[in-house]
Design a protein around this motif. Sequence first.
Motif, short mmCIF file in Angstrom:
data_model
loop_
_atom_site.label_atom_id
_atom_site.label_comp_id
_atom_site.label_asym_id
_atom_site.label_seq_id
_atom_site.Cartn_x
_atom_site.Cartn_y
_atom_site.Cartn_z
N HIS A 155 101.55 -9.02 -6.60
CA HIS A 155 102.94 -9.37 -6.27
C HIS A 155 103.15 -9.44 -4.76
O HIS A 155 104.14 -8.93 -4.23
CB HIS A 155 103.93 -8.40 -6.91
N LEU A 156 102.19 -10.09 -4.07
CA LEU A 156 102.27 -10.23 -2.62
C LEU A 156 102.34 -11.70 -2.24
O LEU A 156 101.68 -12.54 -2.86
CB LEU A 156 101.04 -9.61 -1.95
N ALA B 240 97.58 -11.28 3.41
CA ALA B 240 96.78 -11.45 4.62
C ALA B 240 96.95 -10.25 5.55
O ALA B 240 95.97 -9.73 6.10
CB ALA B 240 97.15 -12.75 5.32
N SER B 241 98.18 -9.81 5.74
CA SER B 241 98.46 -8.69 6.61
C SER B 241 97.87 -7.39 6.06
O SER B 241 97.22 -6.63 6.79
CB SER B 241 99.97 -8.55 6.79
N LYS C 40 94.04 -16.42 -5.30
CA LYS C 40 95.47 -16.58 -5.60
C LYS C 40 95.88 -15.69 -6.78
O LYS C 40 96.96 -15.09 -6.77
CB LYS C 40 95.77 -18.05 -5.91
N ILE C 41 95.02 -15.59 -7.77
CA ILE C 41 95.31 -14.74 -8.93
C ILE C 41 95.36 -13.27 -8.51
O ILE C 41 96.25 -12.53 -8.92
CB ILE C 41 94.28 -14.97 -10.05
N ASP D 119 101.45 0.15 4.06
CA ASP D 119 102.85 -0.26 4.08
C ASP D 119 103.06 -1.58 4.81
O ASP D 119 104.19 -1.98 5.03
CB ASP D 119 103.70 0.83 4.74
N ALA D 120 101.97 -2.24 5.17
CA ALA D 120 102.10 -3.53 5.88
C ALA D 120 102.70 -4.57 4.97
O ALA D 120 102.43 -4.61 3.78
CB ALA D 120 100.74 -4.00 6.38
N ALA D 121 103.56 -5.38 5.53
CA ALA D 121 104.17 -6.45 4.73
C ALA D 121 104.09 -7.75 5.46
O ALA D 121 103.87 -7.82 6.62
CB ALA D 121 105.62 -6.11 4.44
#
Length: 80
Positions: free
Chosen positions: A25-26, A32-33, A18-19, A78-80
Amino acid sequence: MLLDEAPLNTPGRVPRVKIIRRALHLSQEEFASRYLIPLGTLRDWEQGRTEPDQAARAYLRVIAKEPETVSRALGTRDAA
């Protein structure tokens, strides 16, 4: 480098996923993506239901140290 922001503690300890994710900043979905981790697996790790195995811990260490390199290597920059 995110390694200082996401301490790996002693050998064998689980990196704080998580850190690492927050330092990038995701959202969970974006992380995951981008790093090709099943969303449910990521959520289980973050909520302490399961822990990453040895290979996943190594992968998370690489992500923490070189997030852009991993993303480029996977072709998910560039995956979001």
